[in-house]
Motif scaffolding. Structure first.
Motif, PDB file in Angstrom:
ATOM      1  N   ASP A  33      17.390  33.535  11.499  1.00 39.72           N
ATOM      2  CA  ASP A  33      18.800  33.646  11.136  1.00 39.72           C
ATOM      3  C   ASP A  33      19.637  33.400  12.380  1.00 39.72           C
ATOM      4  N   ALA A  34      20.851  32.913  12.176  1.00 40.83           N
ATOM      5  CA  ALA A  34      21.723  32.574  13.297  1.00 40.83           C
ATOM      6  C   ALA A  34      23.172  32.859  12.912  1.00 40.83           C
ATOM      7  N   PRO A  35      24.023  33.189  13.926  1.00 40.98           N
ATOM      8  CA  PRO A  35      25.414  33.532  13.660  1.00 40.98           C
ATOM      9  C   PRO A  35      26.379  32.343  13.700  1.00 40.98           C
ATOM     10  N   ASP A  36      25.897  31.165  14.042  1.00 39.45           N
ATOM     11  CA  ASP A  36      26.775  29.994  14.090  1.00 39.45           C
ATOM     12  C   ASP A  36      25.933  28.723  14.061  1.00 39.45           C
ATOM     13  N   GLY A  37      26.618  27.583  13.950  1.00 38.28           N
ATOM     14  CA  GLY A  37      25.917  26.318  13.814  1.00 38.28           C
ATOM     15  C   GLY A  37      25.115  25.892  15.022  1.00 38.28           C
ATOM     16  N   LEU A  38      25.594  26.218  16.226  1.00 41.17           N
ATOM     17  CA  LEU A  38      24.850  25.836  17.424  1.00 41.17           C
ATOM     18  C   LEU A  38      23.500  26.546  17.480  1.00 41.17           C
ATOM     19  N   ALA A  39      23.535  27.849  17.236  1.00 42.46           N
ATOM     20  CA  ALA A  39      22.278  28.608  17.219  1.00 42.46           C
ATOM     21  C   ALA A  39      21.410  28.174  16.045  1.00 42.46           C
ATOM     22  N   GLY A  40      22.058  27.850  14.927  1.00 44.96           N
ATOM     23  CA  GLY A  40      21.308  27.374  13.764  1.00 44.96           C
ATOM     24  C   GLY A  40      20.609  26.060  14.039  1.00 44.96           C
ATOM     25  N   LEU A  41      21.278  25.176  14.774  1.00 43.37           N
ATOM     26  CA  LEU A  41      20.679  23.883  15.110  1.00 43.37           C
ATOM     27  C   LEU A  41      19.435  24.060  15.960  1.00 43.37           C
ATOM     28  N   GLU A  42      19.494  24.989  16.911  1.00 41.21           N
ATOM     29  CA  GLU A  42      18.322  25.256  17.745  1.00 41.21           C
ATOM     30  C   GLU A  42      17.150  25.753  16.901  1.00 41.21           C
ATOM     31  N   LEU A  43      17.443  26.622  15.919  1.00 41.74           N
ATOM     32  CA  LEU A  43      16.377  27.124  15.056  1.00 41.74           C
ATOM     33  C   LEU A  43      15.844  26.033  14.128  1.00 41.74           C
ATOM     34  N   LEU A  44      16.716  25.130  13.691  1.00 37.54           N
ATOM     35  CA  LEU A  44      16.255  23.998  12.888  1.00 37.54           C
ATOM     36  C   LEU A  44      15.250  23.167  13.674  1.00 37.54           C
ATOM     37  N   ARG A  45      15.540  22.963  14.950  1.00 38.63           N
ATOM     38  CA  ARG A  45      14.634  22.181  15.801  1.00 38.63           C
ATOM     39  C   ARG A  45      13.317  22.904  16.034  1.00 38.63           C
ATOM     40  N   ILE A  56      30.015  27.722   5.719  1.00 39.77           N
ATOM     41  CA  ILE A  56      30.718  26.511   6.140  1.00 39.77           C
ATOM     42  C   ILE A  56      31.539  26.785   7.384  1.00 39.77           C
ATOM     43  N   ARG A  57      32.443  27.744   7.313  1.00 41.04           N
ATOM     44  CA  ARG A  57      33.290  28.062   8.463  1.00 41.04           C
ATOM     45  C   ARG A  57      32.608  29.061   9.375  1.00 41.04           C
ATOM     46  N   MET A  58      32.379  28.641  10.620  1.00 46.49           N
ATOM     47  CA  MET A  58      31.758  29.519  11.620  1.00 46.49           C
ATOM     48  C   MET A  58      32.290  29.140  12.993  1.00 46.49           C
ATOM     49  N   PRO A  59      32.256  30.056  13.956  1.00 46.36           N
ATOM     50  CA  PRO A  59      32.697  29.734  15.318  1.00 46.36           C
ATOM     51  C   PRO A  59      31.708  28.800  16.010  1.00 46.36           C
ATOM     52  N   ASP A  62      30.619  24.649  12.944  1.00 48.35           N
ATOM     53  CA  ASP A  62      30.584  25.048  11.543  1.00 48.35           C
ATOM     54  C   ASP A  62      29.347  24.488  10.846  1.00 48.35           C
ATOM     55  N   GLY A  63      29.174  24.871   9.587  1.00 49.01           N
ATOM     56  CA  GLY A  63      27.972  24.469   8.855  1.00 49.01           C
ATOM     57  C   GLY A  63      27.875  22.986   8.628  1.00 49.01           C
ATOM     58  N   ILE A  64      29.012  22.329   8.390  1.00 50.61           N
ATOM     59  CA  ILE A  64      28.993  20.892   8.161  1.00 50.61           C
ATOM     60  C   ILE A  64      28.627  20.154   9.449  1.00 50.61           C
ATOM     61  N   GLY A  65      29.209  20.605  10.570  1.00 54.82           N
ATOM     62  CA  GLY A  65      28.869  19.986  11.856  1.00 54.82           C
ATOM     63  C   GLY A  65      27.396  20.134  12.189  1.00 54.82           C
ATOM     64  N   MET A  66      26.865  21.331  11.929  1.00 56.38           N
ATOM     65  CA  MET A  66      25.438  21.576  12.171  1.00 56.38           C
ATOM     66  C   MET A  66      24.582  20.645  11.313  1.00 56.38           C
ATOM     67  N   ALA A  67      24.957  20.522  10.032  1.00 62.68           N
ATOM     68  CA  ALA A  67      24.181  19.672   9.123  1.00 62.68           C
ATOM     69  C   ALA A  67      24.242  18.209   9.535  1.00 62.68           C
ATOM     70  N   GLU A  68      25.402  17.766   9.986  1.00 65.18           N
ATOM     71  CA  GLU A  68      25.542  16.375  10.429  1.00 65.18           C
ATOM     72  C   GLU A  68      24.676  16.098  11.652  1.00 65.18           C
ATOM     73  N   PHE A  81      25.019  25.338   0.825  1.00 66.23           N
ATOM     74  CA  PHE A  81      26.201  25.910   1.463  1.00 66.23           C
ATOM     75  C   PHE A  81      26.640  27.192   0.771  1.00 66.23           C
ATOM     76  N   LEU A  82      26.998  28.171   1.575  1.00 63.88           N
ATOM     77  CA  LEU A  82      27.652  29.381   1.085  1.00 63.88           C
ATOM     78  C   LEU A  82      29.149  29.146   1.201  1.00 63.88           C
ATOM     79  N   THR A  83      29.883  29.373   0.128  1.00 62.23           N
ATOM     80  CA  THR A  83      31.307  29.080   0.158  1.00 62.23           C
ATOM     81  C   THR A  83      32.060  30.072  -0.705  1.00 62.23           C
TER      82      THR A  83
END
Length: 260
Positions: A33-45, A56-59, A62-68, A81-83
């Protein structure tokens, strides 16, 4: 068992999703689990989950930026997406990212369970799809410092412009090398010809669009650089060993009403 990554900046919601939801009963396991897209991207990797459940909205990111970013690196799994109603316009951007679905907050566990079953069934069906349409691991190629620069250029063009008319001859001319040289180096780097690699990329996108149920077959053909309907069906059948319609029937997808 589906491996789940949760990315949500509100800690109460994130912890609730982790501890309250009966993931095991759904045939799932939370791997991070992660609190934002940057940390989420690292976990995806690092974790390569089957599904990422993200706000979607995170500091920070955001979720869209992470997904892209994840899609550009070839590591984007099934995306949910949670919305909220107030954020639904943001969720529309996810159409281009081919999200599996959206869930409104607070998450309904029965709805979540049904979605996980569908994703698991989709994954089972996808296992039958030939290697030709498996995701391209762009990060593996572009992080390779020994990758031939002309091959790198050709791969960049495929990644960003696969919908356009591309040829090894045209790319070689632009790069100032011979087509035979570029063809040979491309095959050495990827194990595939330029056309095979390009077709794989196009089919990967075409399969996702077909399964979304939002596009007619001729639209998928045009959107992904195959040209006319007939050519698309010929190429699809060659690689997938079935027609687009048969593929949809076998994987539980459906065509828009006008195509039925």
């Amino acid at each position: 068992m589906l491996r789940i990554l949760i990315v949500e900046d509100e800690e109460i919601i994130r912890r609730g999703l982790i501890s309250v939801i009966d993931w095991a009963g759904m045939g799932c396991r939370v791997v991070g689990d992660a609190p934002d897209g940057l940390a989420g991207l690292e976990l995806l990797r690092a974790e390569h989950p089957d599904v990422v459940l993200t706000d979607i909205r995170m500091p920070r990111m955001d979720g869209i930026g992470m997904a892209e970013r994840a899609r550009a690196e070839g590591i984007l799994p099934q995306l949910v997406f949670l919305t909220s109603y107030a954020e639904f316009d943001y969720a529309k951007k996810a159409i281009a990212l081919q999200a599996a679905d959206y869930l409104l907050k607070p998450v309904d566990e029965a709805e979540l369970a049904a979605l996980m079953r569908r994703i698991a069934a989709d994954g089972t069906a996808q296992e039958a799809i030939p290697q030709t349409v498996e995701g391209v691991d762009w990060q593996r190629y572009f992080s390779d410092g020994t990758l031939n620069p002309y091959v790198r250029h050709a791969m960049e063009r495929i990644r960003t412009n696969y919908r356009e008319r591309l040829s090894i001859e045209g790319l070689a001319e632009t790069a100032g090398v011979s087509a035979s040289y570029l063809s040979r180096k491309f095959k050495e780097a990827t194990g595939q010809t330029f056309l095979e690699f390009l077709t794989r990329m196009r089919l990967q996108s075409a399969v996702a669009q077909l399964r979304s149920g939002k596009y007619r077959v001729y639209e998928v053909a045009e959107e992904n650089g195959f040209g006319d309907y007939k050519n698309f069906c010929t190429v699809f059948k060659k690689y997938m060993k079935c027609s687009p319609r048969t593929f949809l029937q076998e994987t539980g997808g459906r065509l828009p009403q006008e195509d039925e």
